[in-house]
Design a protein around this motif. Structure first.
Motif, short mmCIF file in Angstrom:
data_model
loop_
_atom_site.label_atom_id
_atom_site.label_comp_id
_atom_site.label_asym_id
_atom_site.label_seq_id
_atom_site.Cartn_x
_atom_site.Cartn_y
_atom_site.Cartn_z
N ARG A 133 0.80 -1.57 0.02
CA ARG A 133 -0.29 -0.01 0.00
C ARG A 133 1.00 1.38 -0.07
NH1 ARG A 133 -3.70 1.25 4.49
NH2 ARG A 133 -2.31 1.65 5.49
N PHE A 134 2.12 1.09 0.61
CA PHE A 134 3.08 2.50 0.80
C PHE A 134 3.56 2.72 -0.57
CE2 PHE A 134 6.88 4.74 1.63
CZ PHE A 134 6.30 5.65 2.11
N ASP A 135 4.26 1.95 -1.61
CA ASP A 135 4.60 1.71 -2.23
C ASP A 135 4.01 2.63 -3.36
OD1 ASP A 135 7.04 0.63 -1.65
OD2 ASP A 135 6.05 -1.85 -2.45
N GLN A 136 2.58 1.64 -3.58
CA GLN A 136 1.64 2.80 -4.35
C GLN A 136 1.00 4.00 -4.08
OE1 GLN A 136 -0.06 1.14 -6.88
NE2 GLN A 136 -1.33 2.81 -7.58
N LYS A 137 1.18 4.71 -2.83
CA LYS A 137 1.43 5.85 -2.50
C LYS A 137 2.42 6.36 -3.00
CE LYS A 137 0.51 8.60 1.81
NZ LYS A 137 0.19 8.90 3.63
N PHE A 138 3.53 5.86 -3.04
CA PHE A 138 4.71 6.66 -3.06
C PHE A 138 5.11 6.43 -4.54
CE2 PHE A 138 4.85 7.93 0.91
CZ PHE A 138 5.92 8.70 1.24
N GLU A 139 4.41 5.96 -5.42
CA GLU A 139 4.97 5.66 -6.89
C GLU A 139 5.08 7.09 -7.74
OE1 GLU A 139 2.65 3.22 -10.68
OE2 GLU A 139 2.12 2.87 -8.97
N LEU A 140 3.95 7.55 -6.99
CA LEU A 140 3.93 8.99 -7.95
C LEU A 140 4.91 9.79 -7.45
CD1 LEU A 140 0.02 10.45 -7.76
CD2 LEU A 140 1.23 9.53 -9.55
N VAL A 141 5.40 9.63 -6.32
CA VAL A 141 6.79 10.38 -5.69
C VAL A 141 7.88 9.76 -6.61
CG1 VAL A 141 8.13 10.81 -3.81
CG2 VAL A 141 5.27 10.89 -3.42
N GLN A 142 7.80 8.76 -7.06
CA GLN A 142 9.40 8.17 -7.59
C GLN A 142 8.87 8.84 -8.80
OE1 GLN A 142 11.58 7.11 -6.61
NE2 GLN A 142 11.11 5.79 -4.41
N THR A 143 8.17 8.61 -9.38
CA THR A 143 7.44 9.54 -11.08
C THR A 143 8.14 11.26 -11.02
OG1 THR A 143 5.68 8.10 -11.47
CG2 THR A 143 5.67 9.76 -13.15
N ALA A 144 7.96 11.82 -10.04
CA ALA A 144 8.22 12.59 -10.06
C ALA A 144 9.69 13.43 -9.94
CB ALA A 144 7.64 13.51 -8.84
N VAL A 145 10.39 12.39 -9.66
CA VAL A 145 11.76 12.48 -8.96
C VAL A 145 12.07 11.95 -10.54
CG1 VAL A 145 14.12 10.86 -8.41
CG2 VAL A 145 11.77 11.67 -6.68
N ASP A 146 11.86 10.69 -11.49
CA ASP A 146 12.36 10.46 -12.59
C ASP A 146 11.94 11.92 -13.85
OD1 ASP A 146 12.98 7.57 -11.76
OD2 ASP A 146 11.24 7.06 -12.02
N ARG A 147 10.85 12.77 -13.22
CA ARG A 147 10.82 13.48 -14.45
C ARG A 147 11.77 14.88 -13.76
NH1 ARG A 147 5.02 15.70 -13.10
NH2 ARG A 147 6.14 17.26 -14.52
N LEU A 148 11.81 14.73 -12.82
CA LEU A 148 13.43 15.69 -12.47
C LEU A 148 14.47 15.65 -12.95
CD1 LEU A 148 12.21 16.62 -8.49
CD2 LEU A 148 11.67 18.29 -11.03
N THR A 149 14.59 14.30 -12.52
CA THR A 149 15.87 13.76 -13.00
C THR A 149 15.72 14.34 -14.45
OG1 THR A 149 16.06 12.10 -11.44
CG2 THR A 149 17.83 12.03 -13.02
N ALA A 150 15.64 13.56 -15.11
CA ALA A 150 15.23 13.72 -16.72
C ALA A 150 15.37 15.49 -17.12
CB ALA A 150 14.37 12.97 -17.07
N SER A 151 15.17 16.17 -16.24
CA SER A 151 14.84 17.45 -16.47
C SER A 151 16.41 18.38 -16.02
CB SER A 151 14.12 18.14 -15.31
OG SER A 151 14.73 19.98 -15.96
#
Length: 266
Positions: free
Chosen positions: A211-229
Motif C-alpha cells: 500500500r505504501f509503495d502505491q502511495k509513493f509511486e507518484l513521488v518516484q515518478t516526480a523524482v524521475d521527471r526532475l532527474t530527466a530535466s
C-alpha cells in the motif's frame, strides 16, 4: 477472500463473507466525479486500482484541482456515513485514466456496525483522524490549477525543502540534489514501514508495504521527471561550452590567415 486486518485489529471470520455479499465494483474514467460537496452520502469506497483525489476549486476558477491523493487500498467517503451527516463535506474525483473501487452502501455499513460494534468504534475514530488530515491538506492546497502528477511533484518539492530546512536549522544551503531527493523518499518509506509494523502483525506487513509503495509511486515518478530535466540542463550547458570553445579556436585561425595573405588591395 480474506479480509485485511483493520488498524491493528484482527478481522472477525464472518466479516469477509459479509463484505463479499455487500460490496459492488464501480469503475470511473479520468476526470469523472465520484461525488461533490453537498451530495447525499450513500456509499463508502475502497480503491482497487488507479488514483483518486479530494479536489476543490482554486480561487475564482470553475475547474477542480487535487489537494489529497487516494491510492490503492485507500478508503474514502466513510466520514459522513459514520457520523450520520446529511451531506458530503468534500468532493472526490478519479485522476488516473481508469479507476476501480469497491462500493459499500450506507444501509450495509450500518448493518456491519451493528454486527461488529468493536470494529465500528475503530472505524469511527479512524474516520475522524483521516478527516482532520484532509482538512489540513485542504488548508495547504495549491493556489492554481494543476494535474495530479504536478501536484505530486510539488508535494515532493515542498517535502524536500522542509527536510533540508530541518537539517540545516534554517541556515542557507545549496539546492537539493536529485540523489538527496531519492534518499529522502527511501527514508520516508522505511519510517512508514517501521511505524506500521509496531501496531500490526507480521502477516500484515506485506500488504502495508504494498500500500505504501502505491502511495509513493507518484513521488518516484516526480523524482524521475526532475532527474530527466536535470540531465537535459547539463546537456545544454555542455553544448554551450562546446560552441564557445569552437568560437575561440576560430579567432586565432582568422588572425593567422590575415597575417599570411597580407593586406587586401582595393
Amino acid at each position: 477472500v480474506k479480509a485485511p486486518a483493520l488498524y491493528g485489529l484482527t478481522s472477525p471470520p464472518r466479516l469477509s463473507l459479509f463484505l463479499a455479499c455487500m460490496v459492488r465494483k464501480r469503475e470511473l474514467t479520468e476526470g469523472e466525479m465520484m461525488y461533490k460537496v453537498g451530495d447525499l452520502p450513500s456509499n463508502i469506497f475502497l480503491v482497487l486500482s488507479g488514483t483518486f483525489a479530494y479536489v476543490d476549486r482554486t480561487g475564482a476558477e470553475t475547474t477542480f484541482s487535487p489537494y489529497q491523493l487516494l491510492g490503492k487500498y485507500r478508503c474514502f467517503g466513510e466520514y459522513e456515513l459514520l457520523l450520520e451527516l446529511p451531506q458530503r463535506c468534500a468532493s472526490a474525483r478519479c485522476e488516473s485514466r481508469v479507476g476501480q473501487t469497491l462500493a459499500l452502501r450506507k444501509n450495509d455499513l450500518a448493518e456491519l456496525c451493528a454486527v461488529f460494534p468493536n470494529i465500528a468504534q475503530t472505524w469511527m475514530q479512524r474516520a475522524k483522524d483521516r478527516n482532520r488530515q484532509r482538512l489540513r491538506n485542504y488548508k495547504k492546497k495549491l493556489p492554481s490549477q494543476c494535474t495530479y502528477e504536478d501536484f505530486a511533484a510539488q508535494k515532493l518539492e515542498r517535502a524536500c525543502k522542509e527536510f533540508m530546512k530541518s537539517k540545516t536549522c534554517g541556515k542557507t544551503h545549496e539546492p537539493l540534489a536529485i540523489d538527496d531527493m531519492k534518499k529522502l523518499v527511501a527514508e520516508q518509506h522505511e519510517t512508514y514501514v517501521n511505524n506500521e509494523s509496531e501496531s500490526s502483525k507480521p502477516s500484515d506487513l506485506d500488504a502495508l508495504v504494498q500500500r505504501f509503495d502505491q502511495k509513493f509511486e507518484l513521488v518516484q515518478t516526480a523524482v524521475d521527471r526532475l532527474t530527466a530535466s536535470h540531465e537535459a540542463s547539463i546537456r545544454k550547458v555542455d553544448l554551450l561550452q562546446a560552441a564557445v570553445e569552437k568560437l575561440l579556436r576560430m579567432k586565432p585561425l582568422e588572425e593567422e590567415i590575415a597575417e599570411s595573405t597580407g593586406p587586401v588591395l582595393e
